[in-house]
Design an enzyme around this catalytic site. Structure first.
Site, short mmCIF file in Angstrom:
data_model
loop_
_atom_site.label_atom_id
_atom_site.label_comp_id
_atom_site.label_asym_id
_atom_site.label_seq_id
_atom_site.Cartn_x
_atom_site.Cartn_y
_atom_site.Cartn_z
N THR A 40 69.32 -17.67 15.37
CA THR A 40 70.02 -18.12 16.17
C THR A 40 70.05 -19.86 15.81
O THR A 40 69.15 -20.31 15.50
CB THR A 40 69.85 -18.15 17.71
OG1 THR A 40 71.01 -18.52 18.47
CG2 THR A 40 68.64 -18.90 17.98
N CYS B 269 69.84 -25.59 25.16
CA CYS B 269 69.69 -24.22 25.33
C CYS B 269 68.02 -23.82 24.93
O CYS B 269 67.38 -24.74 24.04
CB CYS B 269 70.22 -23.54 24.48
SG CYS B 269 72.14 -23.75 24.85
N HIS C 163 69.77 -16.24 23.22
CA HIS C 163 69.95 -17.83 23.42
C HIS C 163 70.69 -18.22 24.50
O HIS C 163 71.60 -18.12 24.54
CB HIS C 163 70.91 -18.16 22.21
CG HIS C 163 71.33 -19.59 21.78
ND1 HIS C 163 71.75 -20.09 20.70
CD2 HIS C 163 71.66 -20.57 22.82
CE1 HIS C 163 72.07 -21.19 20.68
NE2 HIS C 163 71.98 -21.63 22.06
#
Lengths: 167, 206
Positions: free
Chosen positions: A28, A34, A51
């Protein structure tokens, strides 16, 4: 710089999760506030990478995308890993992200503390699920990419201007 | 149902026109600061998931500088002003009167130069927008980040208090042929702003 996704890598986008098995890698890119959560069972080499964008789905009416919220994404991803044959008792987690990316003279922005709240909710949800956290690289003010190697459970953390870190 | 689900082609054209007028004014301001011709692309307007907004600019790990503003008033919105790493360094050199190629990493001085540049350009953008729509906009203090595009854009939304994973964006790219500069302007009207903006142009959402 061009982000190269190698053929043996599966990309996990923002507000998504994916489950795969070694020798694949789950990747990711560009986590800011995040948080990325890697769950791994070394005996089956089954791993999942999420994520998440926000901590708590109960504060929102629109829960159309469950993978967006820490409190929904993690139980969903865990269930899919078990369905594919991962052993619950063997699972451990590594987490990264949860930064505060922007600096400002305006206090309002840092009061929201979204990165910290994401990290706190991820920790709480993993605890409720009974999954220990064995590695973490969270906070700070910089972006992170996670490359999760399902052959051995290593998570490589790539940043701008810092050496690659393995958790 | 989100208000943007009622948008039709005419509405989107009106929003592109706002992008055109706002970014045109900002490009003129930048051109006069640099003494160089600045060109801009035809604006795009649409409702996009976060990932596709990132793809309008580049790859998730590309280093970018971003100045973010929240705009209050009758039509609350967000404005993001993004520059690629080479453009950011070149602009710092040009604005500080240093030879091109001097700046090779971002220090505190460079961050303030870019924040101030964002301030001026956003001001020009909003002035033109306000005059066109006869609405009043008050930008907040700017926030600044320099990092991976994916991390910067998602956090611009989240840290700015915008929590949807889709957004209505009006995007304009500006560039120069004389000097290698490429930047992006994003205007993101919040839900309650959309109707107000369209209404001010004589259009209705329903």
């Amino acid at each position: 710089m061009e982000a190269v996704i190698k053929p043996e890598e599966v990309k996990v986008g923002i507000a998504e999760w994916q489950v795969a098995r070694g020798p694949w890698r789950l990747v990711t890119l560009g986590l800011g506030s995040c948080v990325g959560i890697a769950l791994y069972d070394p005996t089956s080499q089954i791993g999942g990478l999420a994520h998440i964008m926000l901590p708590d789905s109960s504060q929102f009416q629109d829960r159309g995308n469950r993978a967006k919220f820490a409190d929904l994404a993690l139980p969903d991803m865990l269930a899919e890993m078990l369905r594919r044959g991962a052993r619950r008792s063997m699972l451990a987690a590594k987490i990264a992200g949860g930064a505060q990316m922007f600096t400002s003279g305006d206090r309002h922005l840092s009061l929201l503390n979204i990165g910290q709240r994401n990290t706190a909710m991820v920790r709480q949800t993993l605890q409720e699920l009974g999954v220990p956290i064995i590695g973490a690289d969270t906070g700070g003010n910089y972006g992170r990419t996670m490359i999760f190697d399902l052959l051995n459970g290593d998570v490589h953390i790539r940043t701008i201007g810092r050496p690659v870190k393995i958790i | 149902m989100e208000p943007w689900e009622k948008l039709n082609a005419l509405h989107l054209d009106a929003l592109k026109e706002i992008g055109n007028i706002g970014a045109g004014n900002a490009a003129t301001a930048l051109a006069s600061m640099l003494g160089s011709r600045i060109q801009m692309t035809v604006p795009r307007a649409g409702v996009l998931p976060l990932q596709e907004i990132t793809a309008l600019v580049g790859y998730e790990e590309d280093p970018v500088a971003c100045v973010e503003f929240s705009v209050s008033g009758p039509a609350p919105s967000k404005i993001f002003f993004l520059l690629s790493e080479p453009s950011a360094y070149l602009l710092i050199d040009l604005l500080l009167g240093k030879p091109q190629g001097t700046t090779r990493e971002l220090d505190e001085m460079g961050s303030s130069v870019l924040t101030e540049l964002g301030n001026i350009l956003t001001g020009s953008f909003l002035n033109a927008f306000a005059e066109f729509c006869r609405l009043e906009f008050k930008p907040t203090v700017p926030a600044f980040a320099f990092d991976m595009l994916g991390a910067v854009l998602s956090s611009a939304f989240l840290e700015g208090g915008y929590f949807s994973d889709r957004a209505l964006v009006i995007e304009t790219k500006f560039y120069s042929e004389a000097i290698t500069i490429s930047g992006h302007f994003f205007l993101i009207p919040e839900n309650e702003a959309l109707g107000k903006i369209l209404q001010s142009l004589g259009l209705q959402l329903d």
